[in-house]
Design a protein around this motif. Structure first.
Motif, PDB file in Angstrom:
ATOM      1  N   ALA A  77     -46.354 -10.598  15.863  1.00 26.11           N
ATOM      2  CA  ALA A  77     -46.822 -10.590  17.496  1.00 26.11           C
ATOM      3  C   ALA A  77     -48.310 -10.265  17.481  1.00 26.11           C
ATOM      4  O   ALA A  77     -48.639  -9.299  17.134  1.00 26.11           O
ATOM      5  N   THR A  78     -49.126 -10.939  18.168  1.00 27.98           N
ATOM      6  CA  THR A  78     -50.510 -10.823  18.169  1.00 27.98           C
ATOM      7  C   THR A  78     -50.917 -10.552  19.615  1.00 27.98           C
ATOM      8  O   THR A  78     -50.924 -11.509  20.560  1.00 27.98           O
ATOM      9  N   PRO A  79     -51.516  -9.193  19.722  1.00 25.89           N
ATOM     10  CA  PRO A  79     -52.072  -9.028  21.238  1.00 25.89           C
ATOM     11  C   PRO A  79     -53.397  -9.821  21.332  1.00 25.89           C
ATOM     12  O   PRO A  79     -53.672 -10.417  20.304  1.00 25.89           O
ATOM     13  N   GLU A  80     -54.003  -9.670  22.474  1.00 22.97           N
ATOM     14  CA  GLU A  80     -55.402 -10.460  22.679  1.00 22.97           C
ATOM     15  C   GLU A  80     -56.412  -9.466  23.133  1.00 22.97           C
ATOM     16  O   GLU A  80     -56.039  -8.576  24.210  1.00 22.97           O
ATOM     17  N   TYR A  81     -57.391  -9.095  22.474  1.00 20.09           N
ATOM     18  CA  TYR A  81     -58.371  -8.162  22.667  1.00 20.09           C
ATOM     19  C   TYR A  81     -59.579  -9.263  23.038  1.00 20.09           C
ATOM     20  O   TYR A  81     -60.170  -9.748  22.056  1.00 20.09           O
ATOM     21  N   ASN A  82     -60.285  -9.108  23.997  1.00 20.40           N
ATOM     22  CA  ASN A  82     -61.374  -9.876  24.390  1.00 20.40           C
ATOM     23  C   ASN A  82     -61.419 -11.384  23.999  1.00 20.40           C
ATOM     24  O   ASN A  82     -62.137 -11.810  23.314  1.00 20.40           O
ATOM     25  N   SER A  83     -60.173 -11.879  24.417  1.00 21.54           N
ATOM     26  CA  SER A  83     -60.049 -13.329  23.917  1.00 21.54           C
ATOM     27  C   SER A  83     -60.066 -13.759  22.613  1.00 21.54           C
ATOM     28  O   SER A  83     -60.065 -14.985  22.089  1.00 21.54           O
ATOM     29  N   SER A  84     -59.465 -12.616  21.692  1.00 24.75           N
ATOM     30  CA  SER A  84     -59.406 -13.055  20.370  1.00 24.75           C
ATOM     31  C   SER A  84     -58.381 -12.163  19.720  1.00 24.75           C
ATOM     32  O   SER A  84     -57.777 -11.151  20.344  1.00 24.75           O
ATOM     33  N   ILE A  85     -58.471 -12.082  18.280  1.00 23.45           N
ATOM     34  CA  ILE A  85     -57.274 -11.212  17.627  1.00 23.45           C
ATOM     35  C   ILE A  85     -57.772  -9.893  17.566  1.00 23.45           C
ATOM     36  O   ILE A  85     -58.895  -9.519  17.820  1.00 23.45           O
ATOM     37  N   THR A  86     -56.828  -8.904  17.439  1.00 26.36           N
ATOM     38  CA  THR A  86     -57.138  -7.504  17.426  1.00 26.36           C
ATOM     39  C   THR A  86     -57.735  -7.102  16.119  1.00 26.36           C
ATOM     40  O   THR A  86     -57.637  -7.766  15.115  1.00 26.36           O
ATOM     41  N   PHE A 125     -52.848 -15.393  30.654  1.00 32.30           N
ATOM     42  CA  PHE A 125     -52.651 -16.333  29.842  1.00 32.30           C
ATOM     43  C   PHE A 125     -51.663 -16.073  28.768  1.00 32.30           C
ATOM     44  O   PHE A 125     -51.647 -16.823  27.988  1.00 32.30           O
ATOM     45  N   GLY A 126     -51.087 -14.887  28.669  1.00 27.86           N
ATOM     46  CA  GLY A 126     -50.281 -14.476  27.528  1.00 27.86           C
ATOM     47  C   GLY A 126     -50.572 -14.381  26.224  1.00 27.86           C
ATOM     48  O   GLY A 126     -49.855 -14.566  25.145  1.00 27.86           O
ATOM     49  N   ALA A 127     -51.873 -14.119  25.938  1.00 24.52           N
ATOM     50  CA  ALA A 127     -52.585 -13.972  24.725  1.00 24.52           C
ATOM     51  C   ALA A 127     -52.349 -15.165  23.970  1.00 24.52           C
ATOM     52  O   ALA A 127     -52.545 -15.124  22.636  1.00 24.52           O
ATOM     53  N   THR A 128     -52.669 -16.419  24.494  1.00 23.80           N
ATOM     54  CA  THR A 128     -52.703 -17.860  23.901  1.00 23.80           C
ATOM     55  C   THR A 128     -54.093 -17.696  23.021  1.00 23.80           C
ATOM     56  O   THR A 128     -53.864 -18.737  22.213  1.00 23.80           O
ATOM     57  N   ARG A 129     -54.955 -17.152  23.524  1.00 24.10           N
ATOM     58  CA  ARG A 129     -56.143 -17.500  22.713  1.00 24.10           C
ATOM     59  C   ARG A 129     -56.196 -16.741  21.522  1.00 24.10           C
ATOM     60  O   ARG A 129     -56.702 -17.266  20.441  1.00 24.10           O
ATOM     61  N   SER A 130     -55.484 -15.661  21.460  1.00 25.68           N
ATOM     62  CA  SER A 130     -55.147 -15.026  20.040  1.00 25.68           C
ATOM     63  C   SER A 130     -54.536 -15.714  18.957  1.00 25.68           C
ATOM     64  O   SER A 130     -54.579 -15.658  18.095  1.00 25.68           O
ATOM     65  N   LEU A 131     -53.412 -16.286  19.583  1.00 21.90           N
ATOM     66  CA  LEU A 131     -52.711 -17.105  18.954  1.00 21.90           C
ATOM     67  C   LEU A 131     -53.298 -18.205  18.184  1.00 21.90           C
ATOM     68  O   LEU A 131     -53.030 -18.398  17.256  1.00 21.90           O
ATOM     69  N   ARG A 132     -54.153 -19.002  19.119  1.00 24.78           N
ATOM     70  CA  ARG A 132     -55.178 -19.817  18.130  1.00 24.78           C
ATOM     71  C   ARG A 132     -55.865 -19.286  16.940  1.00 24.78           C
ATOM     72  O   ARG A 132     -55.916 -19.791  15.958  1.00 24.78           O
ATOM     73  N   HIS A 133     -56.495 -18.180  17.607  1.00 25.49           N
ATOM     74  CA  HIS A 133     -57.229 -17.674  16.402  1.00 25.49           C
ATOM     75  C   HIS A 133     -56.451 -17.425  15.037  1.00 25.49           C
ATOM     76  O   HIS A 133     -56.928 -17.498  13.954  1.00 25.49           O
ATOM     77  N   VAL A 134     -55.304 -16.701  15.294  1.00 29.22           N
ATOM     78  CA  VAL A 134     -54.372 -16.369  14.113  1.00 29.22           C
ATOM     79  C   VAL A 134     -53.875 -17.353  13.471  1.00 29.22           C
ATOM     80  O   VAL A 134     -54.062 -17.517  12.190  1.00 29.22           O
ATOM     81  N   ARG A 135     -53.529 -18.374  14.226  1.00 34.93           N
ATOM     82  CA  ARG A 135     -52.969 -19.763  13.731  1.00 34.93           C
ATOM     83  C   ARG A 135     -54.093 -20.097  12.563  1.00 34.93           C
ATOM     84  O   ARG A 135     -53.863 -20.383  11.382  1.00 34.93           O
ATOM     85  N   GLY A 136     -55.363 -20.459  13.176  1.00 33.20           N
ATOM     86  CA  GLY A 136     -56.529 -20.979  12.256  1.00 33.20           C
ATOM     87  C   GLY A 136     -56.841 -20.102  11.088  1.00 33.20           C
ATOM     88  O   GLY A 136     -56.864 -20.612   9.882  1.00 33.20           O
ATOM     89  N   GLY A 142     -53.141 -21.061   3.642  1.00 31.90           N
ATOM     90  CA  GLY A 142     -52.278 -21.728   3.086  1.00 31.90           C
ATOM     91  C   GLY A 142     -50.772 -21.134   3.295  1.00 31.90           C
ATOM     92  O   GLY A 142     -49.814 -21.590   2.860  1.00 31.90           O
ATOM     93  N   VAL A 143     -50.772 -20.760   4.652  1.00 34.58           N
ATOM     94  CA  VAL A 143     -49.464 -20.403   5.370  1.00 34.58           C
ATOM     95  C   VAL A 143     -48.842 -21.602   6.081  1.00 34.58           C
ATOM     96  O   VAL A 143     -49.658 -22.260   6.665  1.00 34.58           O
ATOM     97  N   TYR A 144     -47.809 -21.723   5.996  1.00 36.70           N
ATOM     98  CA  TYR A 144     -47.031 -22.829   6.746  1.00 36.70           C
ATOM     99  C   TYR A 144     -46.544 -22.469   8.252  1.00 36.70           C
ATOM    100  O   TYR A 144     -45.650 -21.533   8.088  1.00 36.70           O
ATOM    101  N   LEU A 145     -47.316 -22.728   9.207  1.00 37.22           N
ATOM    102  CA  LEU A 145     -46.813 -21.949  10.477  1.00 37.22           C
ATOM    103  C   LEU A 145     -45.989 -23.201  11.399  1.00 37.22           C
ATOM    104  O   LEU A 145     -46.241 -24.330  11.411  1.00 37.22           O
ATOM    105  N   MET A 146     -44.992 -22.464  11.923  1.00 38.31           N
ATOM    106  CA  MET A 146     -44.307 -23.319  12.928  1.00 38.31           C
ATOM    107  C   MET A 146     -45.066 -23.751  14.011  1.00 38.31           C
ATOM    108  O   MET A 146     -45.916 -22.978  14.478  1.00 38.31           O
TER     109      MET A 146
END
Length: 190
Positions: A77-86, A125-136, A142-146
């Motif tokens: 679960a990833t919060p979003e701080y200033n449009s990015s990952i914590t 936005f529900g921390a969607t920008r953080s989701l993109r950063h963590v996903r990247g 090498g992690v397989y993300l759903m």
């Protein structure tokens, strides 16, 4: 299947800690063995190459990394701080990525693992920008993300006193992410 679940927050009462618990329950109900941890219990100094060179990985970084190695999947679960990952989440990822010996495979705590991401934020936005950063970051390692994720906006009013989501559809969706991760992990292991 063993899944390691945690939030990228150390705050008491964190919305993301509540959300990851819901998703972890879904994974358990789908038959996974889930280890739910709090990054507060793994205090790590900021990553510093000089510190690593002189002392190796700090004790809590080793514990966290070995938990990752011992699990098949990650539920984050990833919060979003200033449009990015914590910072705490990025720091934990950075320490876990470090090799402890010359014969250790690169990124052993990440490569071949499965992962699902969820997020909650007081913002719209529900921390969607953080989701993109963590996903990247995780895909690069090498992690397989759903492909699915759950994002909760206006989190300050989304949870009840027991930590469940007030909206039954969102509660079901958050639990379903955990269940889908368990199934995804099981399929990849075959």
């Amino acid at each position: 299947m063993k899944i390691l679940a945690f939030a990228g927050s150390t705050r008491t009462g964190s919305f993301n800690k509540k959300l990851v618990r819901i998703a972890a329950d879904g994974a358990r109900e789908a038959g996974a063995e889930v280890t739910l941890i709090d990054l507060r219990d793994f205090p790590m100094p900021l990553y510093d190459g000089d510190l690593e060179a002189s002392s190796g990985l700090p004790e809590h970084a080793k514990r966290f990394k070995h938990l990752m190695i011992d699990h098949h999947g990650l539920l984050i679960a990833t919060p979003e701080y200033n449009s990015s990952i914590t910072g705490v989440l990025k720091n934990a990822i950075d320490w876990a990525s470090r090799e402890e010996s010359d014969d250790e495979p690169p990124l052993v705590a990440f490569r071949g693992k499965t992962a699902a991401l969820v997020s909650a934020s007081p913002g719209g936005f529900g921390a969607t920008r953080s989701l993109r950063h963590v996903r990247g970051i995780l895909v690069h390692m090498g992690v397989y993300l759903m492909p699915e994720s759950v994002s909760i906006s206006a989190a300050y009013e989304a949870f009840d006193e027991q930590g469940a989501l007030k909206d039954a559809a969102k509660q079901k969706a958050a639990a379903a992410i955990g269940a889908k991760l368990a199934e995804f992990t099981r399929k990849l292991a075959l």
